[in-house]
Motif scaffolding. Structure first.
Motif, PDB file in Angstrom:
ATOM      1  N   ASN A   1       0.937  -1.051  -0.090  1.00  0.00           N
ATOM      2  CA  ASN A   1       0.019   0.046   0.082  1.00  0.00           C
ATOM      3  C   ASN A   1       0.879   1.254   0.056  1.00  0.00           C
ATOM      4  OD1 ASN A   1      -2.615  -1.183   0.280  1.00  0.00           O
ATOM      5  ND2 ASN A   1      -1.986  -2.118   2.388  1.00  0.00           N
ATOM      6  N   ILE A   2       0.537   2.235  -0.952  1.00  0.00           N
ATOM      7  CA  ILE A   2       1.468   3.286  -0.786  1.00  0.00           C
ATOM      8  C   ILE A   2       0.526   4.553  -0.682  1.00  0.00           C
ATOM      9  CG2 ILE A   2       2.689   4.873  -2.528  1.00  0.00           C
ATOM     10  CD1 ILE A   2       4.014   2.309  -2.088  1.00  0.00           C
ATOM     11  N   SER A   3       0.825   5.269   0.238  1.00  0.00           N
ATOM     12  CA  SER A   3       0.048   6.354   0.621  1.00  0.00           C
ATOM     13  C   SER A   3       0.518   7.660  -0.035  1.00  0.00           C
ATOM     14  CB  SER A   3       0.364   6.881   2.237  1.00  0.00           C
ATOM     15  OG  SER A   3       0.005   5.819   3.087  1.00  0.00           O
ATOM     16  N   ASN A   4      -0.685   8.193  -0.612  1.00  0.00           N
ATOM     17  CA  ASN A   4      -0.647   9.566  -1.384  1.00  0.00           C
ATOM     18  C   ASN A   4       0.666   9.386  -2.372  1.00  0.00           C
ATOM     19  OD1 ASN A   4      -0.815  12.250  -2.294  1.00  0.00           O
ATOM     20  ND2 ASN A   4       0.703  13.001  -0.794  1.00  0.00           N
ATOM     21  N   ASP A   5       0.328   8.482  -3.321  1.00  0.00           N
ATOM     22  CA  ASP A   5       1.154   7.822  -4.523  1.00  0.00           C
ATOM     23  C   ASP A   5       1.528   9.216  -5.328  1.00  0.00           C
ATOM     24  OD1 ASP A   5       1.332   7.385  -7.524  1.00  0.00           O
ATOM     25  OD2 ASP A   5       1.698   5.460  -6.679  1.00  0.00           O
ATOM     26  N   VAL A   6       2.732   9.395  -5.694  1.00  0.00           N
ATOM     27  CA  VAL A   6       3.466  10.634  -6.281  1.00  0.00           C
ATOM     28  C   VAL A   6       2.774  10.968  -7.735  1.00  0.00           C
ATOM     29  CG1 VAL A   6       5.190  11.504  -7.407  1.00  0.00           C
ATOM     30  CG2 VAL A   6       5.565  10.632  -5.227  1.00  0.00           C
ATOM     31  N   SER A   7       2.519   9.855  -8.358  1.00  0.00           N
ATOM     32  CA  SER A   7       1.821   9.941  -9.737  1.00  0.00           C
ATOM     33  C   SER A   7       0.185  10.196  -9.635  1.00  0.00           C
ATOM     34  CB  SER A   7       2.147   8.870 -10.510  1.00  0.00           C
ATOM     35  OG  SER A   7       3.627   8.758 -10.768  1.00  0.00           O
ATOM     36  N   TYR A   8      -0.499   9.268  -8.903  1.00  0.00           N
ATOM     37  CA  TYR A   8      -1.786   9.238  -8.744  1.00  0.00           C
ATOM     38  C   TYR A   8      -2.454  10.296  -7.675  1.00  0.00           C
ATOM     39  CZ  TYR A   8      -2.036   5.220 -11.945  1.00  0.00           C
ATOM     40  OH  TYR A   8      -1.954   4.483 -12.901  1.00  0.00           O
ATOM     41  N   LYS A   9      -1.587  10.742  -6.902  1.00  0.00           N
ATOM     42  CA  LYS A   9      -1.999  11.707  -6.025  1.00  0.00           C
ATOM     43  C   LYS A   9      -3.232  11.429  -5.103  1.00  0.00           C
ATOM     44  CE  LYS A   9       0.598  14.596  -8.272  1.00  0.00           C
ATOM     45  NZ  LYS A   9       1.794  15.157  -8.057  1.00  0.00           N
ATOM     46  N   ARG A  10      -2.978  10.016  -4.627  1.00  0.00           N
ATOM     47  CA  ARG A  10      -3.850   9.265  -3.899  1.00  0.00           C
ATOM     48  C   ARG A  10      -3.279   8.218  -3.508  1.00  0.00           C
ATOM     49  NH1 ARG A  10      -7.282   5.343  -6.564  1.00  0.00           N
ATOM     50  NH2 ARG A  10      -7.252   5.461  -8.698  1.00  0.00           N
ATOM     51  N   ASP A  11      -4.093   7.478  -2.354  1.00  0.00           N
ATOM     52  CA  ASP A  11      -3.434   5.993  -1.959  1.00  0.00           C
ATOM     53  C   ASP A  11      -3.719   4.993  -2.748  1.00  0.00           C
ATOM     54  OD1 ASP A  11      -3.177   7.494   0.355  1.00  0.00           O
ATOM     55  OD2 ASP A  11      -4.513   6.453   1.677  1.00  0.00           O
ATOM     56  N   MET A  12      -2.718   4.139  -2.990  1.00  0.00           N
ATOM     57  CA  MET A  12      -2.672   2.950  -4.176  1.00  0.00           C
ATOM     58  C   MET A  12      -2.082   1.968  -3.513  1.00  0.00           C
ATOM     59  SD  MET A  12      -3.859   4.297  -7.151  1.00  0.00           S
ATOM     60  CE  MET A  12      -3.348   3.085  -8.242  1.00  0.00           C
ATOM     61  N   ARG A  13      -2.670   0.679  -4.117  1.00  0.00           N
ATOM     62  CA  ARG A  13      -2.305  -0.779  -3.829  1.00  0.00           C
ATOM     63  C   ARG A  13      -1.697  -1.603  -5.265  1.00  0.00           C
ATOM     64  NH1 ARG A  13      -6.224  -4.513  -0.391  1.00  0.00           N
ATOM     65  NH2 ARG A  13      -5.592  -3.029   1.093  1.00  0.00           N
ATOM     66  N   TYR A  14      -0.520  -1.984  -4.963  1.00  0.00           N
ATOM     67  CA  TYR A  14       0.088  -2.688  -6.030  1.00  0.00           C
ATOM     68  C   TYR A  14       0.500  -4.055  -5.596  1.00  0.00           C
ATOM     69  CZ  TYR A  14       0.582   2.377  -7.601  1.00  0.00           C
ATOM     70  OH  TYR A  14       0.546   3.460  -8.112  1.00  0.00           O
ATOM     71  N   GLN A  15       0.589  -4.888  -6.886  1.00  0.00           N
ATOM     72  CA  GLN A  15       1.695  -6.227  -6.588  1.00  0.00           C
ATOM     73  C   GLN A  15       2.951  -5.758  -7.074  1.00  0.00           C
ATOM     74  OE1 GLN A  15      -0.845  -8.052  -4.784  1.00  0.00           O
ATOM     75  NE2 GLN A  15       0.527  -9.810  -6.143  1.00  0.00           N
ATOM     76  N   ALA A  16       3.979  -6.008  -5.875  1.00  0.00           N
ATOM     77  CA  ALA A  16       5.191  -5.375  -6.332  1.00  0.00           C
ATOM     78  C   ALA A  16       6.306  -6.333  -5.665  1.00  0.00           C
ATOM     79  CB  ALA A  16       5.254  -3.956  -5.604  1.00  0.00           C
ATOM     80  N   VAL A  17       7.390  -6.035  -6.254  1.00  0.00           N
ATOM     81  CA  VAL A  17       8.635  -6.841  -6.038  1.00  0.00           C
ATOM     82  C   VAL A  17       9.660  -6.106  -5.365  1.00  0.00           C
ATOM     83  CG1 VAL A  17      10.675  -8.478  -6.399  1.00  0.00           C
ATOM     84  CG2 VAL A  17       8.360  -8.689  -7.630  1.00  0.00           C
TER      85      VAL A  17
END
Length: 273
Positions: free
Chosen positions: A52-68
């Protein structure tokens, strides 16, 4: 082919031939180690997880990703190395390796857009941040700049340091190592070189050259230039503007002064490409 057209091409191909949407590949060129990762392989990586990314730089909102964790992919890379992340649209982020290898504090992750589950568009008539996006957890702990969040990443390469590759960017060698101009040069590499060239030097294909034919300090007063860097749309507003603002949190006032000092210095060191 630019990022938008490539995206449209992939979508049409997927619709016509029934292939998974936006399946892509990431090319890692790390010196002795070179590997191409497919989307499907990355989604099956043993260290993949939901973040979970809070205040994503590109989307300007919280985002959830599958990530490595990016460190898990940087085989053979050492903290003193230098990397470059190149995006589909020509954005070329210059990245010191040490922060990317962190496993505590600010940690870098490669977010993976899942085929058939595309991320939202970045804006109207624009694609998403996929297929691969470098994101950070706890970025404040490492003073991570927005330019260290490249999206639509196509490749990551180990490179020689910027000063070695592009001597036309260097300040006067007579300056002391700790001179504010040299400190400003380091900030320029971190915050500006991903989009801009200077004296024709750099790999970015995105924004204008910042010294040829004119340096911004030659047509902006220092106060207005600082306002522009803080909030570009406050001085020049147009729908297709892409330059992000650099907040006090990302670029403190003292650092902004050093960055402007570097630009002012380089106005007197023009060299033609």
């Amino acid at each position: 082919m630019d990022g938008d057209h490539l995206r449209a091409f992939l979508l049409i191909g997927a619709m016509l031939f029934g292939t998974p949407l936006f399946a892509a590949q990431l090319n890692l060129q790390l010196g002795a180690s070179t590997r191409t990762w497919q989307t499907e392989e990355l989604l099956k990586h043993p260290q993949v997880q939901t973040i979970n990314i809070s205040n994503d730089v590109s989307y300007k909102r919280d985002m959830r990703y599958q990530a490595v964790p990016l460190a898990a992919l940087l085989t053979g890379v050492k903290p003193e190395d230098h990397l470059q992340a190149v995006a589909l649209d020509g954005f070329a982020a210059e990245l010191a390796a040490a922060p990317l290898l962190n496993k505590h504090g600010a940690q870098a992750w490669l977010a993976i857009e899942e085929p058939g589950k595309p991320w939202p568009a970045l804006s109207a008539n624009k694609p998403s941040a996929g297929p691969f996006y470098l994101v950070w957890t706890d970025p404040q702990a490492g003073n991570i700049s927005p330019e260290q969040w490249p999206f639509q990443v196509a490749s990551i390469k180990r490179m020689a340091p910027v000063a070695e590759r592009f001597p036309a960017l260097l300040p006067d060698p007579a300056l002391k190592v700790d001179d504010p101009v040299n400190q400003g040069f380091a900030l320029f590499q971190k915050n500006c070189l991903a989009c801009h060239r200077l004296n024709g030097a750099g790999d970015a294909q995105f924004g204008p050259d910042l010294n040829i034919p004119y340096n911004p300090t030659e047509y902006f007063g220092a106060d207005f230039l600082k306002r522009y860097i803080r909030d570009p749309q406050s001085l020049r507003h147009w729908p297709q503007a892409k330059m992000p603002g650099f907040s006090e949190e990302v670029l403190p006032a003292a650092d902004l002064d050093k960055l402007v000092a570097y630009l002012q210095h380089m106005a007197g060191r023009k060299t033609q490409p």
